[in-house]
Every structure is written in C-alpha cells, then in structure tokens.
Write a protein that holds these residues in place. Structure first.
Motif, PDB file in Angstrom:
ATOM      1  N   ASP A 268      34.283  25.548  29.340  1.00 24.62           N
ATOM      2  CA  ASP A 268      33.048  25.755  30.107  1.00 24.62           C
ATOM      3  C   ASP A 268      32.986  27.152  30.714  1.00 24.62           C
ATOM      4  O   ASP A 268      32.707  27.318  31.910  1.00 24.62           O
ATOM      5  CB  ASP A 268      32.892  24.690  31.207  1.00 24.62           C
ATOM      6  CG  ASP A 268      32.665  23.312  30.652  1.00 24.62           C
ATOM      7  OD1 ASP A 268      32.051  23.213  29.572  1.00 24.62           O
ATOM      8  OD2 ASP A 268      33.103  22.331  31.281  1.00 24.62           O
ATOM      9  N   ARG A 269      33.260  28.168  29.880  1.00 28.91           N
ATOM     10  CA  ARG A 269      33.229  29.563  30.309  1.00 28.91           C
ATOM     11  C   ARG A 269      32.373  30.348  29.324  1.00 28.91           C
ATOM     12  O   ARG A 269      32.251  29.979  28.175  1.00 28.91           O
ATOM     13  CB  ARG A 269      34.632  30.175  30.301  1.00 28.91           C
ATOM     14  CG  ARG A 269      35.562  29.632  31.341  1.00 28.91           C
ATOM     15  CD  ARG A 269      36.957  30.244  31.140  1.00 28.91           C
ATOM     16  NE  ARG A 269      37.782  30.026  32.297  1.00 28.91           N
ATOM     17  CZ  ARG A 269      37.929  30.889  33.289  1.00 28.91           C
ATOM     18  NH1 ARG A 269      37.321  32.041  33.252  1.00 28.91           N
ATOM     19  NH2 ARG A 269      38.695  30.609  34.321  1.00 28.91           N
ATOM     20  N   THR A 270      31.872  31.478  29.792  1.00 28.27           N
ATOM     21  CA  THR A 270      31.164  32.370  28.879  1.00 28.27           C
ATOM     22  C   THR A 270      32.195  33.050  27.982  1.00 28.27           C
ATOM     23  O   THR A 270      33.395  33.047  28.288  1.00 28.27           O
ATOM     24  CB  THR A 270      30.386  33.454  29.645  1.00 28.27           C
ATOM     25  OG1 THR A 270      31.327  34.295  30.320  1.00 28.27           O
ATOM     26  CG2 THR A 270      29.395  32.844  30.630  1.00 28.27           C
ATOM     27  N   THR A 271      31.720  33.648  26.912  1.00 35.70           N
ATOM     28  CA  THR A 271      32.627  34.357  26.008  1.00 35.70           C
ATOM     29  C   THR A 271      33.323  35.500  26.744  1.00 35.70           C
ATOM     30  O   THR A 271      34.536  35.694  26.593  1.00 35.70           O
ATOM     31  CB  THR A 271      31.857  34.889  24.779  1.00 35.70           C
ATOM     32  OG1 THR A 271      31.275  33.772  24.105  1.00 35.70           O
ATOM     33  CG2 THR A 271      32.774  35.625  23.822  1.00 35.70           C
ATOM     34  N   HIS A 272      32.591  36.235  27.559  1.00 34.33           N
ATOM     35  CA  HIS A 272      33.193  37.354  28.293  1.00 34.33           C
ATOM     36  C   HIS A 272      34.238  36.866  29.302  1.00 34.33           C
ATOM     37  O   HIS A 272      35.300  37.486  29.439  1.00 34.33           O
ATOM     38  CB  HIS A 272      32.115  38.183  28.997  1.00 34.33           C
ATOM     39  CG  HIS A 272      31.227  38.914  28.038  1.00 34.33           C
ATOM     40  ND1 HIS A 272      31.689  39.874  27.174  1.00 34.33           N
ATOM     41  CD2 HIS A 272      29.904  38.812  27.791  1.00 34.33           C
ATOM     42  CE1 HIS A 272      30.692  40.339  26.438  1.00 34.33           C
ATOM     43  NE2 HIS A 272      29.584  39.700  26.788  1.00 34.33           N
ATOM     44  N   ALA A 273      33.943  35.788  29.980  1.00 39.08           N
ATOM     45  CA  ALA A 273      34.917  35.240  30.932  1.00 39.08           C
ATOM     46  C   ALA A 273      36.152  34.732  30.200  1.00 39.08           C
ATOM     47  O   ALA A 273      37.279  34.872  30.690  1.00 39.08           O
ATOM     48  CB  ALA A 273      34.281  34.117  31.752  1.00 39.08           C
ATOM     49  N   THR A 274      35.953  34.167  29.020  1.00 38.45           N
ATOM     50  CA  THR A 274      37.077  33.676  28.219  1.00 38.45           C
ATOM     51  C   THR A 274      37.926  34.838  27.730  1.00 38.45           C
ATOM     52  O   THR A 274      39.160  34.763  27.743  1.00 38.45           O
ATOM     53  CB  THR A 274      36.568  32.838  27.035  1.00 38.45           C
ATOM     54  OG1 THR A 274      35.752  31.779  27.546  1.00 38.45           O
ATOM     55  CG2 THR A 274      37.713  32.256  26.233  1.00 38.45           C
ATOM     56  N   GLU A 275      37.273  35.928  27.303  1.00 38.46           N
ATOM     57  CA  GLU A 275      38.028  37.113  26.875  1.00 38.46           C
ATOM     58  C   GLU A 275      38.874  37.663  28.026  1.00 38.46           C
ATOM     59  O   GLU A 275      40.032  38.039  27.822  1.00 38.46           O
ATOM     60  CB  GLU A 275      37.072  38.188  26.354  1.00 38.46           C
ATOM     61  CG  GLU A 275      36.462  37.849  25.017  1.00 38.46           C
ATOM     62  CD  GLU A 275      35.329  38.779  24.610  1.00 38.46           C
ATOM     63  OE1 GLU A 275      34.787  39.510  25.477  1.00 38.46           O
ATOM     64  OE2 GLU A 275      34.983  38.783  23.418  1.00 38.46           O
ATOM     65  N   ALA A 276      38.302  37.709  29.224  1.00 43.18           N
ATOM     66  CA  ALA A 276      39.045  38.200  30.386  1.00 43.18           C
ATOM     67  C   ALA A 276      40.223  37.276  30.703  1.00 43.18           C
ATOM     68  O   ALA A 276      41.339  37.740  30.975  1.00 43.18           O
ATOM     69  CB  ALA A 276      38.115  38.313  31.591  1.00 43.18           C
ATOM     70  N   LEU A 277      39.976  35.972  30.659  1.00 38.67           N
ATOM     71  CA  LEU A 277      41.055  35.011  30.905  1.00 38.67           C
ATOM     72  C   LEU A 277      42.140  35.141  29.850  1.00 38.67           C
ATOM     73  O   LEU A 277      43.339  35.105  30.159  1.00 38.67           O
ATOM     74  CB  LEU A 277      40.505  33.583  30.923  1.00 38.67           C
ATOM     75  CG  LEU A 277      41.533  32.463  31.099  1.00 38.67           C
ATOM     76  CD1 LEU A 277      42.250  32.589  32.450  1.00 38.67           C
ATOM     77  CD2 LEU A 277      40.861  31.099  30.978  1.00 38.67           C
ATOM     78  N   LEU A 278      41.747  35.321  28.601  1.00 34.66           N
ATOM     79  CA  LEU A 278      42.708  35.477  27.512  1.00 34.66           C
ATOM     80  C   LEU A 278      43.556  36.735  27.714  1.00 34.66           C
ATOM     81  O   LEU A 278      44.776  36.706  27.514  1.00 34.66           O
ATOM     82  CB  LEU A 278      41.963  35.528  26.173  1.00 34.66           C
ATOM     83  CG  LEU A 278      42.795  35.479  24.905  1.00 34.66           C
ATOM     84  CD1 LEU A 278      43.685  34.250  24.865  1.00 34.66           C
ATOM     85  CD2 LEU A 278      41.886  35.492  23.690  1.00 34.66           C
ATOM     86  N   THR A 279      42.947  37.813  28.145  1.00 35.22           N
ATOM     87  CA  THR A 279      43.690  39.052  28.417  1.00 35.22           C
ATOM     88  C   THR A 279      44.714  38.825  29.531  1.00 35.22           C
ATOM     89  O   THR A 279      45.883  39.208  29.400  1.00 35.22           O
ATOM     90  CB  THR A 279      42.714  40.183  28.800  1.00 35.22           C
ATOM     91  OG1 THR A 279      41.834  40.404  27.696  1.00 35.22           O
ATOM     92  CG2 THR A 279      43.456  41.459  29.138  1.00 35.22           C
TER      93      THR A 279
END
Length: 173
Positions: A145-156
């Motif tokens: 339940d995250r945006t793609t950008h938020a997911t990319e930041a979390l993944l980083t």
C-alpha cells in the motif's frame, strides 16, 4: 451423496479437497520467506481461514495452489505490517549510512537469511517481495500500500540496512 432439495452445499468444502496438496506448499513458501516456523504456522492458518471466507462469498475465486500462495503472501505482508507497527512504537528506526548496492556481490545464503531476520519488518517485506518473489517495484508497492516512489525509497533504505548488517555479520565469522 446428494444434498436434500433446497440445501446448498458449503462452497468452502471445495477447499478441503485442495488442502492436502496446498498445505505443504503454502507453509514452505511462508517458512522460506519468514525464516520462522512459528510465523509460517500462524500465517498459514490465517491464509486458510481467509480462503474459507473467500470461498463462502457469492462469487468465490478459483481454488488453486497458486491462488492460496497469493493469499498467503498478502497475509505475510499483513503480519509484517502489524509487527512493524508494534516495533515502531517501541524502537526508533535506525538511520543507516549509505553504501553500495549489496546485490552486486555473491552472498552467503545462510548469513543472508540471518541478516534478513534482523531487519525491520518493512525492510524485510520490501526485500523479500522484490528479490525473493521477483515482484516489480510497482507490484511491491501495491502489496505494501505504497506509491512506487515511496517503495523505491524504502527499497533503497532496506538495501543499505541489509548491506550494513550483512557486512557486520560477515566480519564476525
């Protein structure tokens, strides 16, 4: 055996026919991703309860092992979210120094599993869904339940945390 006229059979009974085949595969999927037999058992039970509830809806989904594993994946993500919320109340999130991408090197699988188990639940969830399940960043974001950008930041952040913990664990061997 035929049901009496006007009595509709319980659609969840179809799930019973699939249970013996699906149980070890669903449990194995969850055990490999959670690293904990207790978590795998708990989430397996939740997945099958959710499957029974879904089967009793007016338009039940197709019952397959793949569908049950999908239900299990969502239940595992729900579990990680709940534990992560509990942990956030108790422990502040650690800020990790940036490093290079840990996926560019060969990893010791045993150490990698140990390190993964020590990460925060959001970090563990994003790394597991992205690299073990092979989901795209957008699909991981949808699961969490995250945006793609938020997911990319979390993944980083998760990669950095993994790298830091992995290097620390490797240095103690």
């Amino acid at each position: 055996m035929n049901d009496p006229p006007g009595v509709r059979p319980d659609p969840a009974m179809r799930l019973l026919g699939l249970y013996d085949e699906a149980l070890p595969r669903v449990y194995g999927y969850l055990l490999a991703r959670s690293g904990s037999a207790a978590v795998a058992e708990e989430v397996t039970a939740e997945a099958f309860l959710a499957a029974v509830a879904a089967c009793r809806k007016p338009d039940p989904p197709p019952l397959t092992v793949g569908w049950l594993i999908g239900v299990a994946r969502h239940k595992l993500v729900d579990h990680w979210r709940a534990v992560g919320r509990d942990r956030q109340r108790v422990e502040p999130l650690a800020d990790h120094d940036p490093g290079c991408d840990p996926w560019d090197v060969q990893l010791d699988i045993t150490v990698a599993h140990q390190v993964l188990a020590t990460l925060s639940y959001p970090h563990r969830a994003v790394l597991t869904l992205r690299y073990l399940d092979g989901l795209s960043v957008a699909e991981v974001g949808s699961c969490l339940d995250r945006t793609t950008h938020a997911t990319e930041a979390l993944l980083t952040r998760a990669k950095r945390a993994f790298r830091s913990a992995y290097e620390g664990k490797e240095g103690t061997r």
